[in-house]
Design a protein around this motif. Structure first.
Motif, short mmCIF file in Angstrom:
data_model
loop_
_atom_site.label_atom_id
_atom_site.label_comp_id
_atom_site.label_asym_id
_atom_site.label_seq_id
_atom_site.Cartn_x
_atom_site.Cartn_y
_atom_site.Cartn_z
N ASP A 66 0.79 -1.25 0.16
CA ASP A 66 0.20 -0.08 -0.45
C ASP A 66 0.83 0.77 -0.05
O ASP A 66 0.14 2.63 0.09
N ALA A 67 2.30 0.87 0.08
CA ALA A 67 3.08 2.63 -0.10
C ALA A 67 2.52 2.97 -0.72
O ALA A 67 2.84 4.55 -0.69
N PRO A 68 2.76 2.57 -2.23
CA PRO A 68 2.19 4.30 -2.97
C PRO A 68 1.47 5.00 -2.89
O PRO A 68 1.27 6.04 -3.26
N ALA A 69 -0.05 5.11 -2.64
CA ALA A 69 -1.02 4.78 -2.50
C ALA A 69 -0.77 6.12 -0.86
O ALA A 69 -2.15 6.93 -1.33
N LEU A 70 -0.31 5.81 -0.71
CA LEU A 70 0.07 5.93 1.12
C LEU A 70 1.11 7.40 0.89
O LEU A 70 0.72 8.45 1.78
N TYR A 71 2.10 7.44 0.00
CA TYR A 71 2.68 8.67 -0.35
C TYR A 71 1.98 9.34 -1.11
O TYR A 71 2.73 10.55 -0.40
#
Length: 405
Positions: free
Chosen positions: A369-374
Motif C-alpha cells: 500500500d506504500a505508493p497510495a500512502l506516499y
C-alpha cells in the motif's frame, strides 16, 4: 523480496528485487518488521529526482530481526531485534567520537561534498538501498544498530531510527532556558515530537501548522497550536510577553507553505535533465524559506532558531541584518542518532509513554500500500500524519489486523 522503489517524480512502486546479501564482513542483514514513511521521503517523491535512479529503494526508518551477520560482526547475532539508525557511521572516527555520527569521516560522500551516508536517500548520501523493503543490508553493523527488548511492540521503538532523536537534537540545539518558551514551526512527525519533548521538559510550547488534524494531535499533548495565518507571528509574540519566544524550532524545511514563486522554481528544476538540475540544486536558492523567515521574525532578541527541517539550496537569501541586529543564534544539522539513544530508550520503554510514541501513527499498512500512502501523506489527506508499513503483511491477514491494535 519486495521493495518500494522510486520510478520518477511522484511515482513510486513496489517491485520484486534481489534480496540483499553480505557484501563486506562487517555487514548484517535484517528482516524488516516495520518501516516508516518520513516527511523527508516526500522531498524525494517531489524534488530530488535528479539525484535518484529508477529502481532506487527508498526508506530510512526501519527495524527488524537479524537474519545473517558477516564474519567480522562481533556485537550482533541472528535473532537479535534491532532498530537501524538512518545515518551510517563507523563509531570510531574523529567525528563519531565527538557525537557527530552524521558527519562520519568513514562514510562521508565526498563526491558530493556531503556528510555521512544515509539509507535510501539519493546519490548525495551514498545511494544506499533503503529500508522500505522486506530485507535490509546494514553496513558497519556493529555500530549501526540499536538492540531492543523483545516484549514491546514495534511502534514503541521504530522512531528511534530517525524522527525521535531528530526532535530531541532539535530541542537540545534550541537551548531553551528552564521554564522558557518554545515555538515549533510545523507539526509533522518531527514537529509533534519536538512539541512533546518541550512539554516534557516543562517549557511553554506553542506551535504553528495549517492542518487541523495536526494541531489537534499536538493539543492532546499540552501544546497551544495555532493555524498558519498572516497574523500568527504577532499573535505568538503577544503570547510570549511581547518579545517573542526564547527559541524556535523550524521543523518544516525546503517545501514550506507561503513561497509560491520558489515552489514554481522547484517544479521547473524537476523537469530539467539530471546533470543541469543537479548543478542548479547545488548552487541555487531553491528553498522555500517562509518557515525559516517566520522563525527569525518571531524569536526574541538573543534567542535561538534550531533547524531540523531539510534545506538543500546553497544560494538562499537570509535576512542577515535581522539575524545580526537581534543577536540570534542558529543551530542545525542532520541528526546524530546514536548520540541521543541512551537518553531516549528509557522514555520509549516507560509504561507511561511520556513522549506519546504510541499516539503518532495514523496509518498502518502492508508494504504493497506504500505508493497510495506516499500520495496521501504528501497531500495530507485522511488526517495522515505518520505512516508505518509492515513488510510481509497483507491487509487481510488476521495477524496484521491484530497488530494494528
Amino acid at each position: 523480496m519486495k521493495a518500494l522503489t522510486w520510478q520518477g517524480k511522484r511515482r513510486v512502486t513496489v517491485e520484486s528485487v534481489a534480496d540483499p546479501v553480505i557484501e563486506h564482513p562487517t555487514d548484517a542483514i535484517i528482516r524488516v518488521t516495520s518501516t516508516a514513511i518520513c516527511g523527508s521521503d516526500l522531498h524525494l517523491y517531489e524534488l530530488f529526482g535528479p539525484f535518484l535512479d529508477a529502481g532506487d529503494i527508498l526508506g530510512h526508518e526501519a527495524m527488524g530481526v537479524v537474519t545473517e551477520v558477516g564474519s567480522e560482526v562481533r556485537t550482533l547475532k541472528v535473532g537479535d531485534r534491532v532498530v537501524i539508525p538512518f545515518n551510517i557511521a563507523c563509531g570510531h572516527c574523529f567525528m563519531c567520537e565527538r557525537g557527530l555520527q552524521s558527519q562520519c569521516e568513514t562514510t562521508q560522500v565526498r563526491e558530493y561534498g556531503s556528510g555521512a551516508a544515509l539509507f535510501g536517500y539519493t546519490k548525495l548520501y551514498g545511494q544506499v538501498p533503503g529500508g522500505q523493503a522486506e530485507y535490509l543490508r546494514v553496513p558497519l553493523a556493529d555500530h549501526n544498530h540499536i538492540r531492543i527488548r523483545d516484549d514491546l511492540p514495534d511502534d514503541r521503538y521504530l522512531f528511534l531510527s530517525d524522527i525521535l532523536p531528530t526532535a530531541w537534537q532539535a530541542v537540545e540545539y534550541a537551548e531553551v532556558p528552564e521554564k522558557g518558551s518554545l515555538v515549533v514551526m510545523g507539526l509533522g512527525p518531527v514537529g509533534q515530537f519536538v512539541s512533546r519533548i518541550g512539554v516534557q521538559r516543562g517549557y511553554r510550547v506553542l506551535a504553528v501548522d495549517p492542518e487541523a488534524p495536526r494541531r489537534e494531535m499536538a493539543e492532546r499533548h499540552g501544546v497551544l497550536a495555532r493555524d498558519l495565518t498572516k497574523e500568527v507571528v504577532p499573535e505568538l509574540r503577544d503570547l510570549t510577553d511581547g518579545r517573542g519566544p526564547d527559541a524556535v524550532v523550524d521543523a518544516v524545511g525546503l517545501e514550506a507553505h507561503g513561497s509560491p514563486a520558489v515552489a514554481v522554481a522547484q517544479s521547473a528544476v524537476g523537469m530539467l535533465p539530471d546533470a543541469l538540475a543537479q548543478k542548479l540544486m547545488d548552487a541555487a536558492g531553491i528553498d522555500r524559506l517562509a518557515s525559516l523567515h517566520a522563525s527569525i521574525d518571531v524569536v526574541r532578541r538573543g534567542g535561538t532558531v534550531s533547524i531540523s527541517g531539510v534545506y538543500a539550496g546553497d544560494a538562499d537569501i537570509l535576512p542577515m541584518k535581522t539575524l545580526f541586529d537581534k543577536q540570534i543564534s542558529l543551530r542545525m544539522g542532520q541528526c546524530n542518532v546514536k548520540r541521543w539513544v541512551d537518553q531516549l530508550i528509557p522514555l520509549v520503554e516507560d509504561a507511561a509513554d511520556p513522549l506519546g510514541v504510541t499516539d503518532l501513527v495514523t496509518h498502518h499498512a502492508p508494504l504493497d500500500d506504500a505508493p497510495a500512502l506516499y500520495e496521501k501523506f504528501q497531500k495530507k489527506q485522511d488526517g495522515c500524519i505518520k505512516v508505518v508499513l509492515r513488510p510481509g503483511a497483507v491487509a487481510s491477514d488476521p495477524a496484521f489486523a491484530e497488530r494494528q491494535g
